[in-house]
Design a protein around this motif. Structure first.
Motif, short mmCIF file in Angstrom:
data_model
loop_
_atom_site.label_atom_id
_atom_site.label_comp_id
_atom_site.label_asym_id
_atom_site.label_seq_id
_atom_site.Cartn_x
_atom_site.Cartn_y
_atom_site.Cartn_z
N ASP A 185 0.83 -1.20 0.00
CA ASP A 185 0.00 0.00 0.00
C ASP A 185 0.86 1.26 0.00
O ASP A 185 0.68 2.16 -0.82
CB ASP A 185 -0.94 0.01 1.21
CG ASP A 185 -1.86 -1.20 1.25
OD1 ASP A 185 -2.17 -1.74 0.18
OD2 ASP A 185 -2.26 -1.61 2.35
N HIS A 214 -6.58 2.35 3.72
CA HIS A 214 -7.55 2.12 2.65
C HIS A 214 -8.84 1.56 3.24
O HIS A 214 -8.92 1.25 4.43
CB HIS A 214 -6.99 1.20 1.58
CG HIS A 214 -6.64 -0.18 2.06
ND1 HIS A 214 -7.56 -1.20 2.15
CD2 HIS A 214 -5.47 -0.71 2.47
CE1 HIS A 214 -6.98 -2.30 2.60
NE2 HIS A 214 -5.70 -2.03 2.80
N SER A 215 -9.85 1.41 2.40
CA SER A 215 -11.19 1.06 2.89
C SER A 215 -11.23 -0.31 3.56
O SER A 215 -12.04 -0.54 4.47
CB SER A 215 -12.21 1.12 1.75
OG SER A 215 -11.92 0.13 0.76
N CYS A 261 -7.18 3.96 10.86
CA CYS A 261 -7.22 4.00 9.39
C CYS A 261 -8.59 4.45 8.89
O CYS A 261 -8.84 4.48 7.69
CB CYS A 261 -6.89 2.63 8.80
SG CYS A 261 -5.17 2.12 9.02
N SER A 274 -4.60 10.46 3.06
CA SER A 274 -4.46 9.05 2.72
C SER A 274 -5.11 8.88 1.34
O SER A 274 -6.34 8.81 1.24
CB SER A 274 -5.17 8.17 3.76
OG SER A 274 -4.95 6.82 3.48
N TYR A 332 -5.71 6.68 -0.83
CA TYR A 332 -6.59 5.56 -1.18
C TYR A 332 -7.59 5.27 -0.07
O TYR A 332 -8.09 4.15 0.04
CB TYR A 332 -5.75 4.31 -1.45
CG TYR A 332 -4.79 4.46 -2.62
CD1 TYR A 332 -5.26 4.50 -3.93
CD2 TYR A 332 -3.42 4.59 -2.41
CE1 TYR A 332 -4.38 4.64 -5.00
CE2 TYR A 332 -2.54 4.73 -3.47
CZ TYR A 332 -3.03 4.76 -4.77
OH TYR A 332 -2.16 4.90 -5.83
N GLN A 366 -10.71 3.61 -1.17
CA GLN A 366 -10.52 2.58 -2.18
C GLN A 366 -10.06 1.27 -1.54
O GLN A 366 -9.56 1.26 -0.41
CB GLN A 366 -9.51 3.06 -3.24
CG GLN A 366 -10.03 4.25 -4.04
CD GLN A 366 -8.99 4.81 -4.99
OE1 GLN A 366 -8.24 5.70 -4.66
NE2 GLN A 366 -8.97 4.26 -6.20
N SER A 367 -10.23 0.19 -2.27
CA SER A 367 -9.92 -1.14 -1.74
C SER A 367 -8.48 -1.53 -2.07
O SER A 367 -7.79 -0.87 -2.85
CB SER A 367 -10.87 -2.17 -2.34
OG SER A 367 -10.59 -2.33 -3.74
N LYS A 368 -8.06 -2.65 -1.50
CA LYS A 368 -6.75 -3.21 -1.81
C LYS A 368 -6.65 -3.51 -3.31
O LYS A 368 -5.61 -3.27 -3.93
CB LYS A 368 -6.55 -4.50 -1.01
CG LYS A 368 -5.14 -5.04 -1.01
CD LYS A 368 -4.34 -4.38 0.09
CE LYS A 368 -3.07 -5.14 0.42
NZ LYS A 368 -2.37 -4.55 1.58
N ASP A 392 -8.15 -1.92 -5.69
CA ASP A 392 -8.00 -0.63 -6.38
C ASP A 392 -6.57 -0.13 -6.31
O ASP A 392 -6.02 0.40 -7.28
CB ASP A 392 -8.93 0.42 -5.78
CG ASP A 392 -10.40 0.09 -5.94
OD1 ASP A 392 -10.77 -0.54 -6.95
OD2 ASP A 392 -11.20 0.45 -5.04
N ILE A 393 -5.96 -0.29 -5.13
CA ILE A 393 -4.57 0.15 -4.96
C ILE A 393 -3.66 -0.65 -5.88
O ILE A 393 -2.81 -0.08 -6.58
CB ILE A 393 -4.14 -0.03 -3.49
CG1 ILE A 393 -4.95 0.90 -2.58
CG2 ILE A 393 -2.64 0.25 -3.33
CD1 ILE A 393 -4.70 0.68 -1.10
#
Length: 220
Positions: free
Chosen positions: A15, A125-126, A135, A159, A161, A164-166, A168-169
């Motif tokens: 990430d 991230h989300s 987070c 931050s 992302y 966004q999800s893993k 998406d990253i």
């Protein structure tokens, strides 16, 4: 237009690796900041150092292991088994290090002020929202508000992302042509990634979801 400067909290994981490279791609002058807080997976710091050396960017690794006597109870820093289960709230609460991101962000903000940087970036991230309180969007926004008034120079905390999800990253990183063999995710600090801890499972699932292969060597 003057080039902006960012301090990136860079763990060496996928990430923060993506945040780092996205900032560079977006034209930022980047100062990477890593922390040794006694994490059993300190191998991630070796990966962070190698990436920064290859990119030719400024990189500081700060040893804050002395604070471990105050932050007991996490499987990442204590003699507690790392969960070998799905990346979910009921399995991951043991990996929470008390107040970690507030501590790391405070140090990063101070560093940003000292080098006259424009902002601080980190990789929440989300997928982390349910598991890690530091987070969550409300935490990031609160830290941002505090940072804007804590020094003579306001330093935004972002931050990129956060919502966004893993997946998406990873997709964004792959679009940048990033090599994720240069990252370490596993919570166990052995020679190879275990492939079974929660962090490895989440990582492998992201690669599988995008129909691509994880280039990192695994035990299993």
């Amino acid at each position: 237009m003057e080039q902006k400067t960012a301090v990136v909290i860079y763990s060496g994981g996928m990430d923060s690796f993506t945040v780092l490279n996205r900032a560079i791609a977006d034209g930022y002058r980047v100062f990477a900041l890593s922390f040794h807080y006694g994490q059993r997976h300190s191998k991630e710091l070796e990966y962070a150092a190698n990436v920064c050396e290859n990119l030719g960017i400024n990189h500081k690794v700060v040893d804050i292991r002395a604070i471990n006597s105050l932050l007991a109870g996490s499987s990442l820093t204590d003699d507690i088994d790392v969960p070998n289960a799905a990346y979910a709230t009921e399995n991951m609460t043991s990996t929470v290090v008390p107040n970690r991101n507030m501590i790391l962000l405070s140090l990063a903000i101070g560093y940003a002020v000292s080098i006259d940087a424009d902002e601080v970036l980190y990789g929440a991230h989300s997928g982390d929202h349910d598991i890690y309180p530091d987070c969550r969007p409300e935490f990031v926004e609160a830290m941002n508000q505090v940072s804007l008034i804590a020094n003579y120079k306001p330093i935004p905390v972002r931050s990129p992302y956060l919502y966004q999800s893993k997946n998406d990253i990873l997709a964004d990183g792959l679009s940048l042509g990033l090599d994720y063999s240069q990252t370490w995710t596993c919570y166990n600090g052995r020679e190879r990634a275990c492939g079974t801890c929660s962090a490895c499972r989440e990582r492998l699932q992201a690669f599988a979801s995008l129909g691509t292969h994880d280039p990192l060597p695994y035990e299993n």
